[in-house]
Design a protein around this motif. Structure first.
Motif, short mmCIF file in Angstrom:
data_model
loop_
_atom_site.label_atom_id
_atom_site.label_comp_id
_atom_site.label_asym_id
_atom_site.label_seq_id
_atom_site.Cartn_x
_atom_site.Cartn_y
_atom_site.Cartn_z
N MET A 268 0.81 -1.18 0.12
CA MET A 268 0.14 0.05 0.00
C MET A 268 0.74 1.25 0.14
O MET A 268 1.74 1.21 0.79
CB MET A 268 -0.96 0.03 1.31
CG MET A 268 -1.65 -1.19 1.28
SD MET A 268 -3.18 -1.26 0.28
CE MET A 268 -4.21 0.22 0.57
N ASP A 269 0.57 2.17 -0.94
CA ASP A 269 1.21 3.52 -0.93
C ASP A 269 1.04 4.35 0.47
O ASP A 269 -0.02 4.34 0.77
CB ASP A 269 0.91 4.33 -1.98
CG ASP A 269 1.28 3.55 -3.55
OD1 ASP A 269 2.24 2.83 -3.07
OD2 ASP A 269 0.65 3.77 -4.32
N THR A 270 2.13 4.86 0.80
CA THR A 270 1.70 5.86 2.29
C THR A 270 2.69 6.97 1.82
O THR A 270 3.51 7.17 0.93
CB THR A 270 2.13 5.09 3.40
OG1 THR A 270 3.47 4.63 3.15
CG2 THR A 270 1.46 3.86 3.54
N LEU B 193 5.73 4.18 9.56
CA LEU B 193 5.56 2.98 9.07
C LEU B 193 6.30 2.88 7.57
O LEU B 193 6.17 1.69 7.24
CB LEU B 193 3.89 2.37 9.17
CG LEU B 193 3.46 2.00 10.44
CD1 LEU B 193 2.13 1.48 10.43
CD2 LEU B 193 4.27 0.87 10.93
N ALA B 194 6.44 3.91 6.97
CA ALA B 194 6.66 3.76 5.56
C ALA B 194 8.09 3.21 5.50
O ALA B 194 8.89 3.89 6.17
CB ALA B 194 6.28 5.12 4.88
N GLY C 289 6.12 2.37 1.20
CA GLY C 289 4.91 2.20 1.58
C GLY C 289 4.81 1.42 2.81
O GLY C 289 5.65 1.12 3.58
N GLY C 290 3.83 0.72 2.80
CA GLY C 290 3.59 -0.28 4.01
C GLY C 290 2.95 -1.65 3.48
O GLY C 290 2.62 -2.00 2.30
N PRO D 39 4.90 -2.40 8.58
CA PRO D 39 6.23 -2.13 7.67
C PRO D 39 6.45 -3.07 6.71
O PRO D 39 6.40 -4.28 6.92
CB PRO D 39 7.22 -1.70 8.82
CG PRO D 39 6.45 -1.65 10.05
CD PRO D 39 5.45 -2.73 9.80
N CYS D 40 7.05 -2.65 5.72
CA CYS D 40 7.92 -3.59 4.76
C CYS D 40 9.19 -4.37 5.35
O CYS D 40 9.92 -3.78 6.17
CB CYS D 40 8.16 -2.73 3.44
SG CYS D 40 7.00 -1.91 2.57
#
Length: 658
Positions: free
Chosen positions: A515-517, A523-524, A534-535, A554-555
């Motif tokens: 998901m784009d943030t 969290l990005a 993103g996340g 988070p990624c």
């Protein structure tokens, strides 16, 4: 904010849930609304809000510290990769430099020529007897001293040629730096490169470590002891610091990996640490301890000491018997015999049974293939059959009979029939003071669900202003209430006849979606897989084709934790018992075994790779199945957070999802 006082003392004895509710109510209200409260209630709400704000600040600081350390480690590894790419140039340069030095020292070079000339100049002097030297002196300077002085000058000039050659290559420091980089490449030694990345943030990290109060969640406090030692030598600027603590004993760094110990300890400097590598090691270990829960932040919420939230052992003993019967671990009357040994035997029997069932079903399992040479299992790619003509006719008939509805209409209908809108309301729990709460909540859900801003939506929706929608979203909606409304929808969906055609709700699939943030979000992170920041929205989707629960993470984190977390936070009536996951589907069960010692270590020491078969067969490598055994290889790891436990993990039921 700490200047207001110790809020932990204010909230002593108050339930955590009540503090959260009061803080949420104060956060949702504005100044005008707070003025309407009685002074005592207003003070209580503000005190709870300040307490939660202090906890959030500590959570954010700890999160930023962990993310910063992870970023620096990533950059150090990238630098190591760049060194690997440039390895040929560095090695060729070092070889050329070494060849030049050898030419200066070798026979015929300046150094050897100077040595031979100096030897010839002093030969005559060394052969003269002592009385002859005294006779020649006659009050003047001795020729012997003059010859020796000239020889020393010549010899120094010869060795000076070697020094000049090294200086021409950038100096000794430059040569040592290049050698260290090449050594780091050959040993995958990124640790020695880390300080070069965190050096500019050194003061900030020390300041953060001083602001936050850390505590160990187990008996193992070696990392915090090392942090205290680094803080005592924070003002040092030399290359080395003492390896002895305040008590005169050596600081224990056995928690670190061999690479870190190799970087920190200099064999030529007994009783000293390499300062820069020691600091980098401490910051890395502290971030890892915070992520794993082995270290906690006092006054935090996400990084709080989990051991303080456990029930007292006396309370556990009172409820243990009924709990064991309720969860099916023992039958009525067996609770008295249930102890660590009983639980371990029970778990081993279940594992043996599961392994035997898997072995027995393997010949009929067409989707699973085990390579006879390597023993590595793999899943065959599943190829779906084409759509049948009858399915196409059914699809056309359904579309013909199903009227087209708008998204707003679908929300309004489900809200009317399921009444999920009643879950929303003020944080105080009072009735909403809205003229039409049903309509306002439906519109707000539509606006937030489509990721529109309130004022942007107000330009397209007549009869409502942007301020009204923003007011409703900020003060009547929360993540907890949203999950409750989702649970209502899941329960209503499970009661439909058509949902039972897909499954019975006992199975769930778990996977994440990028998901784009915004970039300035804690969290990005930049996803290596997707190549953008993103996340990850980690979903649990039921076999009835509805999402049960969603985590936003988070990624790059270990998603296996959230597989179990999502099941625990699922409050709907659909209770799955089987999880289908990808490679993150790794189920871990902690088994108490107080008498277990691994490698002579003390309780609480982590064993990173220990493989052991239930029948006693040990495997040092890959996971294999023995034809003469009814059990399979498993992985064990001692827990640092639970000193008297040992973890055995086995692959969960996994199916290929891509």
């Amino acid at each position: 904010m700490d200047g207001l006082g110790d809020t932990d003392v204010w909230m002593d004895g108050i339930a955590a849930g009540k503090i959260t509710d009061f803080a949420g109510e104060a956060d949702a209200a504005d100044v005008a609304e707070l003025r309407d409260y009685q002074p005592i209630k207003r003070l209580a709400l503000v005190a709870c809000l300040v307490h939660k704000a202090r906890m959030r600040v500590r959570d954010d600081l700890a999160t930023m510290f962990c993310k910063r350390v992870a970023l620096k480690i990533k950059k150090a590894k990238v630098e190591l990769e760049e060194i690997r790419l440039a390895e040929r140039e560095i090695v060729e340069a070092l070889i050329g430099n070494y060849r030049t030095v050898l030419k200066n020292i070798d026979k015929g070079g300046p150094a050897q020529t100077a040595l031979e000339k100096a030897k010839a100049m002093t030969a005559e002097v060394q052969a003269a007897p002592a009385d002859e030297v005294a006779r020649r002196l006659e009050g003047r300077v001795s020729p012997t001293l003059l010859a020796l002085a000239r020889a020393q000058v010549v010899q120094a000039g010869g060795f000076g040629a070697v020094t000049k050659a090294v200086e021409g290559f950038g100096g000794f420091a430059k040569q040592y730096e290049q050698i260290e980089k090449v050594s780091a490449h050959h040993g995958n030694f990124w640790e020695v490169l880390l300080y070069g990345q965190i050096g500019r943030d050194r003061a900030v990290m020390f300041d953060l470590a001083e602001k936050l109060e850390f505590t160990a969640t187990s008996e193992d406090g070696r990392v915090l002891d090392a942090l205290a030692h680094a803080q005592r030598h924070q003002a040092a600027r030399g290359e080395y610091i003492s390896a002895l603590g305040e008590d005169g004993r050596a600081v224990d760094i056995s928690f670190a990996t061999q690479n870190w110990q190799k970087a920190v300890v200099d064999k030529t400097r007994t009783g000293q640490f390499v300062r820069k590598h020691f600091e980098a090691m401490v910051f890395t270990a502290l971030a890892e301890e915070l992520r794993t829960g082995d270290a906690a932040v006092v006054g935090s919420e996400e990084y709080a000491d989990w051991s303080q939230q456990l029930l007292a052992w006396e309370a556990v003993q009172e409820k243990l018997a009924s709990y064991l019967v309720e969860v099916g671990l023992c039958e009525e009357g067996e609770a008295a015999e249930f102890d660590a040994a009983f639980f371990r035997r029970q778990l081993e029997d279940k594992l043996r049974g599961a392994a035997a069932a898997a072995d027995a079903g393997y010949p009929d399992n067409e989707g699973l293939v085990i390579d006879p040479e390597t023993g590595i299992p793999s899943l065959k790619a599943f190829r779906a059959d084409g759509q049948r003509p009858s399915a196409k006719r059914l699809e056309e008939e359904i579309k013909a009979r199903m009227p087209e509805r708008s998204l707003m209409g679908i929300l309004a209908r489900t809200a009317y029939w399921v009444e999920w809108w009643r879950r929303f309301g003020p944080a105080s729990g009072n009735e909403p003071k809205l003229a039409d709460p049903f309509g306002r909540y439906v519109i707000t859900t539509f606006v937030k669900g489509t990721n529109m801003s309130p004022y942007e939506a107000a330009r397209h929706i007549p009869g409502v202003s942007g301020h009204e929608m923003a007011y409703t979203a900020n003060r009547h909606f929360s993540l907890v209430l949203l999950n409750e409304a989702i649970a209502d929808l899941v329960n209503a969906h499970a009661r439909l006849d058509i949902s039972q055609a897909w499954g019975d709700g006992t199975a769930v699939a778990a996977d994440g979606t990028h998901m784009d943030t915004y970039l300035d979000n804690l969290l990005a992170e930049t996803s290596v897989r997707y190549g953008k920041p993103g996340g990850i929205a980690y979903h649990h989707v039921s076999d009835t084709y509805i999402a049960l629960f969603t985590h936003f993470i988070p990624c790059g984190v270990w998603e296996a934790v959230y597989i179990i977390e999502g099941l625990l936070k699922n409050t709907s009536e659909v209770k799955p018992t089987t999880v289908h996951a990808d490679t993150q589907g790794h189920l871990v069960t902690w088994t108490p075994c107080p008498s277990l010692r691994v490698g002579g270590g003390r309780p609480g020491c982590r064993v990173r790779r220990l493989r052991e078969c239930l029948c006693g067969y040990s495997s040092g490598g890959r996971r294999t199945a023995r034809p003469w055994s009814n059990c399979s290889t498993r992985t064990g790891r001692r827990s640092r957070s639970l000193p008297d436990s040992f973890g055995f993990s086995a692959r969960g039921t996994a199916r290929q999802t891509r």
